[in-house]
Each structure stands twice: as structure tokens, then as C-alpha cells.
Design a protein around this motif. Structure first.
Motif, PDB file in Angstrom:
ATOM      1  N   ALA A  33       0.829  -1.203   0.000  1.00 45.01           N
ATOM      2  CA  ALA A  33       0.000   0.000   0.000  1.00 45.01           C
ATOM      3  C   ALA A  33       0.865   1.255   0.000  1.00 45.01           C
ATOM      4  CB  ALA A  33      -0.928  -0.001   1.214  1.00 45.01           C
ATOM      5  N   ALA A  34       2.008   1.196   0.697  1.00 44.45           N
ATOM      6  CA  ALA A  34       2.886   2.358   0.745  1.00 44.45           C
ATOM      7  C   ALA A  34       3.553   2.591  -0.607  1.00 44.45           C
ATOM      8  CB  ALA A  34       3.947   2.159   1.828  1.00 44.45           C
ATOM      9  N   GLN A  35       3.913   1.490  -1.276  1.00 45.98           N
ATOM     10  CA  GLN A  35       4.641   1.602  -2.533  1.00 45.98           C
ATOM     11  C   GLN A  35       3.784   2.002  -3.706  1.00 45.98           C
ATOM     12  OE1 GLN A  35       6.730  -1.852  -3.970  1.00 45.98           O
ATOM     13  NE2 GLN A  35       7.820  -1.896  -2.044  1.00 45.98           N
ATOM     14  N   ASN A  36       2.624   1.382  -3.793  1.00 46.53           N
ATOM     15  CA  ASN A  36       1.800   1.554  -4.980  1.00 46.53           C
ATOM     16  C   ASN A  36       0.326   1.425  -4.596  1.00 46.53           C
ATOM     17  OD1 ASN A  36       0.587   1.424  -7.485  1.00 46.53           O
ATOM     18  ND2 ASN A  36       2.215   0.200  -8.391  1.00 46.53           N
ATOM     19  N   PRO A  37      -0.238   2.528  -4.068  1.00 47.12           N
ATOM     20  CA  PRO A  37      -1.604   2.461  -3.553  1.00 47.12           C
ATOM     21  C   PRO A  37      -2.630   2.023  -4.606  1.00 47.12           C
ATOM     22  CG  PRO A  37      -0.639   4.643  -3.200  1.00 47.12           C
ATOM     23  CD  PRO A  37       0.394   3.833  -3.881  1.00 47.12           C
ATOM     24  N   GLU A  38      -2.467   2.479  -5.845  1.00 46.60           N
ATOM     25  CA  GLU A  38      -3.463   2.119  -6.874  1.00 46.60           C
ATOM     26  C   GLU A  38      -3.497   0.604  -7.070  1.00 46.60           C
ATOM     27  OE1 GLU A  38      -1.214   4.789  -8.099  1.00 46.60           O
ATOM     28  OE2 GLU A  38      -2.619   6.114  -7.064  1.00 46.60           O
ATOM     29  N   SER A  39      -2.318   0.016  -7.263  1.00 43.50           N
ATOM     30  CA  SER A  39      -2.270  -1.431  -7.466  1.00 43.50           C
ATOM     31  C   SER A  39      -2.732  -2.173  -6.221  1.00 43.50           C
ATOM     32  CB  SER A  39      -0.851  -1.878  -7.825  1.00 43.50           C
ATOM     33  OG  SER A  39      -0.546  -1.451  -9.125  1.00 43.50           O
ATOM     34  N   ALA A  40      -2.416  -1.624  -5.062  1.00 42.48           N
ATOM     35  CA  ALA A  40      -2.832  -2.274  -3.817  1.00 42.48           C
ATOM     36  C   ALA A  40      -4.359  -2.361  -3.772  1.00 42.48           C
ATOM     37  CB  ALA A  40      -2.293  -1.510  -2.617  1.00 42.48           C
ATOM     38  N   ARG A  41      -5.031  -1.279  -4.157  1.00 43.14           N
ATOM     39  CA  ARG A  41      -6.506  -1.313  -4.182  1.00 43.14           C
ATOM     40  C   ARG A  41      -6.993  -2.365  -5.151  1.00 43.14           C
ATOM     41  NH1 ARG A  41      -5.922   4.317  -4.229  1.00 43.14           N
ATOM     42  NH2 ARG A  41      -6.088   4.997  -2.075  1.00 43.14           N
ATOM     43  N   LEU A  42      -6.305  -2.504  -6.291  1.00 45.08           N
ATOM     44  CA  LEU A  42      -6.756  -3.454  -7.312  1.00 45.08           C
ATOM     45  C   LEU A  42      -6.667  -4.900  -6.821  1.00 45.08           C
ATOM     46  CD1 LEU A  42      -5.310  -1.968 -10.630  1.00 45.08           C
ATOM     47  CD2 LEU A  42      -7.612  -1.780  -9.702  1.00 45.08           C
TER      48      LEU A  42
ATOM     49  N   GLY B 174      -7.371  -5.614  -3.727  1.00 46.08           N
ATOM     50  CA  GLY B 174      -8.335  -5.698  -2.640  1.00 46.08           C
ATOM     51  C   GLY B 174      -7.834  -5.197  -1.289  1.00 46.08           C
ATOM     52  N   ILE B 175      -6.659  -4.549  -1.269  1.00 47.24           N
ATOM     53  CA  ILE B 175      -6.135  -4.049   0.005  1.00 47.24           C
ATOM     54  C   ILE B 175      -6.851  -2.747   0.366  1.00 47.24           C
ATOM     55  CG2 ILE B 175      -4.086  -3.095   1.146  1.00 47.24           C
ATOM     56  CD1 ILE B 175      -2.421  -4.974  -0.649  1.00 47.24           C
ATOM     57  N   ARG B 176      -7.307  -2.637   1.613  1.00 41.46           N
ATOM     58  CA  ARG B 176      -7.957  -1.406   2.051  1.00 41.46           C
ATOM     59  C   ARG B 176      -6.860  -0.412   2.442  1.00 41.46           C
ATOM     60  NH1 ARG B 176     -12.996  -2.866   1.711  1.00 41.46           N
ATOM     61  NH2 ARG B 176     -13.699  -4.898   2.448  1.00 41.46           N
ATOM     62  N   VAL B 177      -6.435   0.364   1.451  1.00 40.77           N
ATOM     63  CA  VAL B 177      -5.248   1.211   1.601  1.00 40.77           C
ATOM     64  C   VAL B 177      -5.404   2.217   2.727  1.00 40.77           C
ATOM     65  CG1 VAL B 177      -3.858   2.957   0.433  1.00 40.77           C
ATOM     66  CG2 VAL B 177      -4.540   0.893  -0.772  1.00 40.77           C
ATOM     67  N   SER B 178      -6.587   2.814   2.816  1.00 40.30           N
ATOM     68  CA  SER B 178      -6.780   3.842   3.825  1.00 40.30           C
ATOM     69  C   SER B 178      -6.633   3.264   5.242  1.00 40.30           C
ATOM     70  CB  SER B 178      -8.151   4.480   3.634  1.00 40.30           C
ATOM     71  OG  SER B 178      -8.356   5.472   4.593  1.00 40.30           O
ATOM     72  N   TRP B 179      -7.101   2.047   5.442  1.00 42.51           N
ATOM     73  CA  TRP B 179      -6.933   1.406   6.745  1.00 42.51           C
ATOM     74  C   TRP B 179      -5.469   1.077   7.011  1.00 42.51           C
ATOM     75  CZ3 TRP B 179      -9.705   0.966  11.019  1.00 42.51           C
ATOM     76  CH2 TRP B 179     -11.067   1.246  10.943  1.00 42.51           C
ATOM     77  N   MET B 180      -4.740   0.753   5.938  1.00 40.47           N
ATOM     78  CA  MET B 180      -3.306   0.479   6.108  1.00 40.47           C
ATOM     79  C   MET B 180      -2.594   1.724   6.628  1.00 40.47           C
ATOM     80  SD  MET B 180      -2.576  -2.592   5.449  1.00 40.47           S
ATOM     81  CE  MET B 180      -3.921  -3.720   5.376  1.00 40.47           C
ATOM     82  N   LEU B 181      -3.011   2.897   6.129  1.00 35.17           N
ATOM     83  CA  LEU B 181      -2.433   4.145   6.642  1.00 35.17           C
ATOM     84  C   LEU B 181      -2.744   4.264   8.129  1.00 35.17           C
ATOM     85  CD1 LEU B 181      -3.324   6.789   3.898  1.00 35.17           C
ATOM     86  CD2 LEU B 181      -1.261   5.424   4.158  1.00 35.17           C
TER      87      LEU B 181
ATOM     88  N   ARG C  44     -19.003   1.777  -5.833  1.00 31.89           N
ATOM     89  CA  ARG C  44     -18.312   1.034  -4.774  1.00 31.89           C
ATOM     90  C   ARG C  44     -16.809   1.313  -4.788  1.00 31.89           C
ATOM     91  NH1 ARG C  44     -21.047  -4.806  -3.594  1.00 31.89           N
ATOM     92  NH2 ARG C  44     -23.133  -4.305  -4.353  1.00 31.89           N
ATOM     93  N   ALA C  45     -16.157   1.030  -3.664  1.00 31.94           N
ATOM     94  CA  ALA C  45     -14.714   1.251  -3.570  1.00 31.94           C
ATOM     95  C   ALA C  45     -13.975   0.221  -4.425  1.00 31.94           C
ATOM     96  CB  ALA C  45     -14.261   1.135  -2.119  1.00 31.94           C
ATOM     97  N   THR C  46     -12.858   0.646  -4.998  1.00 28.33           N
ATOM     98  CA  THR C  46     -12.041  -0.224  -5.847  1.00 28.33           C
ATOM     99  C   THR C  46     -11.746  -1.562  -5.174  1.00 28.33           C
ATOM    100  OG1 THR C  46     -11.000   1.748  -6.739  1.00 28.33           O
ATOM    101  CG2 THR C  46      -9.880  -0.336  -7.140  1.00 28.33           C
ATOM    102  N   GLU C  47     -11.367  -1.493  -3.887  1.00 30.65           N
ATOM    103  CA  GLU C  47     -10.978  -2.737  -3.210  1.00 30.65           C
ATOM    104  C   GLU C  47     -12.169  -3.681  -3.035  1.00 30.65           C
ATOM    105  OE1 GLU C  47     -10.318   0.376  -2.259  1.00 30.65           O
ATOM    106  OE2 GLU C  47     -10.378   0.627  -0.080  1.00 30.65           O
ATOM    107  N   ASP C  48     -13.376  -3.121  -2.901  1.00 27.94           N
ATOM    108  CA  ASP C  48     -14.555  -3.975  -2.765  1.00 27.94           C
ATOM    109  C   ASP C  48     -14.899  -4.643  -4.098  1.00 27.94           C
ATOM    110  OD1 ASP C  48     -14.954  -3.492  -0.049  1.00 27.94           O
ATOM    111  OD2 ASP C  48     -15.952  -1.590  -0.489  1.00 27.94           O
TER     112      ASP C  48
END
Ligand SMILES: Nc1ncnc2c1ncn2[C@@H]1O[C@H](COP(=O)(O)OP(=O)(O)O)[C@@H](O)[C@H]1O
Ligand SMILES: [Mg+2]
Lengths: 289, 237
Positions: free
Chosen positions: A168-177, A179-186, B70-74
């Protein structure tokens, strides 16, 4: 020779504190590119919580553990409630929020616990062997900091959640793709930073005594450590912290005297920023396109 | 065949700039659908809009559920994997860590380990480089890694953004052959975005042609290949 060893050990003890503060700064910087100016005040406030628990009669390690947990929860809550709404805001907005937090924690501590300087206990025996040259607290503090660093390293390196945080720190866009909840990781990053800061605060308080301004200079050293190691490299910040700690003590003892020690940190920061902006261990990712 | 994806009146914006102007398209379960168009037509934006990664309006139904807003991660957790523009590799992490991240939302450890083995069997070059930083791989290897990482999610729908981009023809052939295999053998549906129309029309059963943010033409691939304008403008003969 013995005096030299003593200075080095004392330097390493301070270095462990700086390393931890540097690491706390880097953890947040890595994922947000913001320097949390309130990191020191948060650590100070955590130490006051430990102090209050001790006053209430808690055993030392019980208070220590509880403080770490409370600080983690507090850091997480601060990110969720205060930082999340300004996640996409301009840098300056975030800087203002950080300064706001700094002022709030400082005055809150003064208001609740007042400004008198308080002694804070060390859990370690006063002296150990070697002709009583090396303080037990210095050795214990180094050990505690090493344990914290080892735990953090293991978490980031060997657990799925740690891997997700790095991603998530390195590449937030890919992390979201994936399924990582990036904002919670922060948020978890803030929690960990606050917890590390709490440990640093509790280890430094027996030396500098507890008061609302205790961490001001120390955060500056932590910042120097992070810059020296490379602000985007957690392990660089750790090494940087130990270097700054030892350097500060040796220069203070043999070259410039103790009054100028803080100046050393400032000079170091400015020098690094001019000569090697990425620090000793700054970004070394190889990319091929 | 069932309809897996149904998009109606999709618009997308970058700030005040509108990039998509009300797009309609469908995707059948188990099929490969191509989204063709010149550079800047809005193909990447369409995929981003489906994933909730750009400001959008309109309706998007995936597996009979509304997913717009919806959110991307969902959306990823529902089974939509995305091989993004530029591959989206975690370049400072190892190949193996990249694959593990692809399966981040899965809880079946044994299944994940088995899938990891299958990826390595399909792409032996990734196995050789499993402990290497992903950023040190060649472009083709990175594309293989991006596809494998997406498959580690066990997706129902795979979104592919120009998998041929920047690769040597031989590598492109290899990757497209494997995409066809994965579709046939594992039944993963695919939405394939390509500038290279002849390549995409060979792999896909159905195609849509995007021009400046709107669908200009659609139909079975065979029909599009015969179409005069497509041949002149996109196939070059
Ligand atoms: N990040 C962005 N900010 C502003 N405009 C963008 C951005 N990305 C794409 N666009 C614009 O949106 C339109 C569609 O772009 P894109 O979806 O990337 O096209 P394609 O993938 O088909 O080449 C183009 O006009 C492009 O300039
Ligand atoms: Mg594109």
C-alpha cells in the motif's frame, strides 16, 4: 578507553531512541509523503499515560504494555478521524493539521498533568558490572529498542498484513486493485508509529525527565536520523539513528561540549539535505521499462 | 450464456474534463470481449470507471449486482481483477510477494499455494525469478507477472489494459496464446483493451470500437474484421 566505551554505549542508547523516532516518521512518510511534526508530542503524551498508570499503582511492565496498546489505538483513531478527511488535501493542509496536533497534545499534557518536571522510573537496575561505567538503563534501553525493531521487522517482512502495508505504501493504486484497504493500512501505520513513539518516550523519560516539552529536541534528532538514512527507508532511519546518537555523544564529549549538541543535529540535517538529499540508503529500486 | 457485466450510460470525468460520454456494453460469462480504439479514445478510462478508480456516472452491473460507486478494493473482492495500464507491478517487492498480494483477499491457503504452483508452471520464467525484485524483470516478464498476479485473485472477470503494449511480437504472441488458454481452460471471462485491433479480434469473440469516449461500432469479431471502416482505420488493409 573506558570513558570512550561509556560514551559509545550512551550514544547507542540515545541512538536507539532517535532510531525509533526516525522509524516512526518514516512509517508515515513512506505511505503519505508527509512528515508528522506531532510525532514527538504524541510520544510525550503516551509517556504521560504510562506515568498516570504508574501513579495509579500499576506494575511497570503492565503500564508499559497498556501504554503501547493505548498509543496504537490512539494513533489509529487520529488517522481515521482527523487525517482521513484531509487525505487528498494539499500538503499545506496536512502540515497545518500536524502542527495543530502538536499544539493540542502539548497543551493538553500541560493542562492535565501540569508543567512541572516529573521523574519517570526506569525498569532496569541502576548499574551493571564493568566498573559501574555503563548504566543499566542505557543497556536496557538499547535492548528494548532492538526488540521493538525486530518485532516491527518481522511484522513487515513475514506477515500478510505487513506485506499489504508495504504494498500500500509503494503503490496504492495497485494495492486497491488486489483488494487491500489502503486507507486502513495508513491507519495501522499511524498506530504502529504511535506505539513505537510511546516506547521511545518511556525509554527516554528516565534520562530527560517527563514534561510536556520533553520530546522537542529528540524529534529533531529523529528527523536527522531519518534524513541521514533516507526518509523513505525504514532500516536506513534505524542505522541513521544509531549513527546520530553515537556521533552526538562523541562530539559532545570530546569536541564541542554538550551545549552545542542540538546544533549538531541541525547542522547534520542541513548538510544532508544539501549534499545527499536521498540519504545514505535512499531509494535503490531498480526499474526497467 | 449468462450476462456477467452490463454497462449502461457510463460517463467518466477527470476533474471537469469529460472522457466518456455514455457508453453501453455487455460481456457474456466465459467469453472474451475486446474494447478497441485509438490512443486517447477512453479505453483505459473505461476500465478505471468499472473499478471505481475515476469519477463516473451511469450503471454497472457485475454478476447481477450494482457495483457503480463502490470502492475499488470492494470491486476487486467481488472477483474483478485488473491488469492495469503500465502493469501496476509492485516493483520493489519480489516476484513471489507480488503473486501473494494477488491472493491477498483469499483465505484458502492450500488453494493459494496450488495456484502459485500453477502460475509458475505456466510461466517458468517467473519461477526462475521468484526471489528477484519485480522491477528488475523485462517488460514481457512483468506483463506475465501482472497477469499471474491478477489470476491469483481467482477472478470471474479479468480486465486487461493493452497487454501487448511495448512488447516484442514474439512475446505478444506468447502472452495472447496463454490468455486464450486461460479463458478456455479456466473459464475466466475477459475484457481486453487493445490498440492492436487485429490481434484482439483474433482472440475475442465480440468487440466494441471506442472513438473519443463513445461506442462507434460493435458486433462479433468476425463481422468487425470485415467492416470497411475498421479495416481501413484499425487493421490497415
Ligand atoms: N489522469 C488524467 N487526467 C486528465 N485527463 C486524462 C487522464 N487520463 C486520461 N485523460 C484523458 O482522457 C481521455 C481518454 O484517455 P484514456 O482512457 O487513457 O485513453 P486510451 O486508454 O484509450 O488511450 C484522453 O483524452 C486523455 O487525455
Ligand atoms: Mg490506455
Amino acid at each position: 578507553m573506558e570513558a570512550l566505551i561509556q560514551q559509545v554505549v550512551a550514544g547507542l542508547a540515545n541512538g536507539g531512541i532517535y532510531a525509533s523516532m526516525g522509524l516512526a516518521l518514516v512509517m508515515i512518510y513512506q505511505s503519505t509523503h508527509h512528515i508528522n511534526f506531532a510525532q514527538g508530542e504524541m510520544a510525550m503524551f503516551s509517556t504521560f499515560i504510562a506515568w498516570a498508570l504508574l501513579q495509579a499503582g500499576w506494575p511497570y511492565w503492565g503500564a508499559f504494555g497498556a501504554t503501547v496498546l493505548i498509543s496504537f489505538a490512539g494513533g489509529l483513531a487520529i488517522q481515521r478521524i482527523i487525517l482521513k478527511p484531509v487525505e487528498k488535501a494539499p500538503v499545506l493542509t496536512n502540515v497545518i493539521v500536524f502542527i495543530g496536533l502538536l499544539v493540542i497534545f502539548n497543551s493538553l499534557a500541560g493542562w492535565i498533568f501540569d508543567h512541572t518536571i516529573k521523574p519517570f522510573p526506569s525498569p532496569f537496575p541502576k548499574f551493571t558490572g564493568a566498573g559501574k561505567l555503563i548504566s543499566g538503563h542505557d543497556l536496557g534501553s538499547i535492548a528494548v529498542m532492538l526488540v521493538v525493531l525486530a518485532l516491527l521487522y518481522s511484522f513487515l517482512r513475514f506477515t500478510p498484513a505487513g506485506l499489504a502495508m508495504r504494498a500500500a505504501a509503494q503503490n496504492p493504486e495497485s494495492a486497491r486493485l488486489v483488494g487491500i484497504r489502503v486507507s486502513w493500512m495508513l491507519g495501522v501505520g499511524w498506530g504502529l508509529s504511535a506505539a513505537i513513539g510511546a516506547v521511545a518516550g518511556m525509554m527516554v523519560a528516565p534520562v530527560v525527565y517527563l514534561d510536556p516539552n520533553m520530546m522537542g529536541g529528540i524529534l529533531l534528532y529523529g528527523f536527522a536520523a531519518a534524513l541521514l538514512g533516507g526518509i523513505d527507508n525504514p532500516w536506513g532511519a534505524v542505522i541513521g539513528g544509531f549513527i546520530v546518537g553515537v556521533l552526538e555523544n562523541l562530539l559532545g564529549a570530546y569536541v564541542i561540549g554538550t551545549e552545542l549538541k542540538l546544533t549538531v543535529a541541525l547542522v547534520l540535517i542541513v548538510t544532508i539535505l544539501t549534499i545527499k538529499p536521498n540519504g545514505l540508503f535512499g531509494k535503490a529500486v531498480v526499474t526497467r521499462v | 450464456m449468462a450476462r456477467l457485466l452490463e454497462v449502461r450510460g457510463l460517463t467518466a470525468f477527470y476533474g471537469e474534463t469529460q472522457a466518456l460520454f455514455g457508453i453501453d456494453f455487455d460481456l457474456e460469462e466465459g467469453g472474451i470481449t475486446a474494447l478497441l480504439g485509438a490512443n486517447g479514445a477512453g479505453k483505459t478510462t473505461t476500465l478505471r470507471a468499472l473499478c471505481g478508480a475515476v469519477k463516473m456516472r451511469g450503471s454497472v452491473r457485475f454478476a447481477d449486482q450494482a457495483i457503480e460507486g463502490r470502492a475499488t478494493e470492494d470491486i476487486a473482492r467481488m472477483g474483478v481483477a485488473h491488469v492495469p495500464d503500465g502493469r501496476g507491478t509492485f516493483s520493489a517487492l519480489t516476484v513471489e510477494e507480488n503473486l501473494k498480494l494477488g491472493a491477498y483477499t483469499r483465505r484458502d491457503r492450500a488453494g493459494v499455494a496450488a495456484d502459485m504452483k500453477r502460475m509458475y508452471a505456466r510461466f517458468p520464467r517467473l519461477k526462475e525469478r521468484r526471489a528477484q525484485q519485480a522491477g528488475t524483470l523485462s517488460g514481457g516478464e512483468q506483463q506475465m507477472l501482472a497477469i499471474s498476479r491478477a489470476l491469483m485473485l481467482r477472478p470471474r472477470l479479468l480486465l486487461l489494459d493493452e497487454p501487448s503494449f511495448g512488447l516484442a511480437p514474439l512475446m505478444v504472441g506468447e502472452i495472447f496464446a496463454i490468455l486464450g488458454e486461460i479463458n478456455r481452460e479456466e473459464g475466466v471471462s475477459m475484457l481486453l483493451v487493445e490498440q492492436n485491433a487485429s490481434l484482439a479480434l483474433e482472440l475475442a469473440g465480440h468487440a466494441y470500437l471506442l472513438e473519443t469516449g463513445a461506442i462507434a461500432l460493435s458486433g462479433p469479431s468476425a463481422a468487425l474484421r470485415r467492416d470497411e471502416t475498421v479495416r481501413k482505420a484499425y487493421l490497415g488493409y
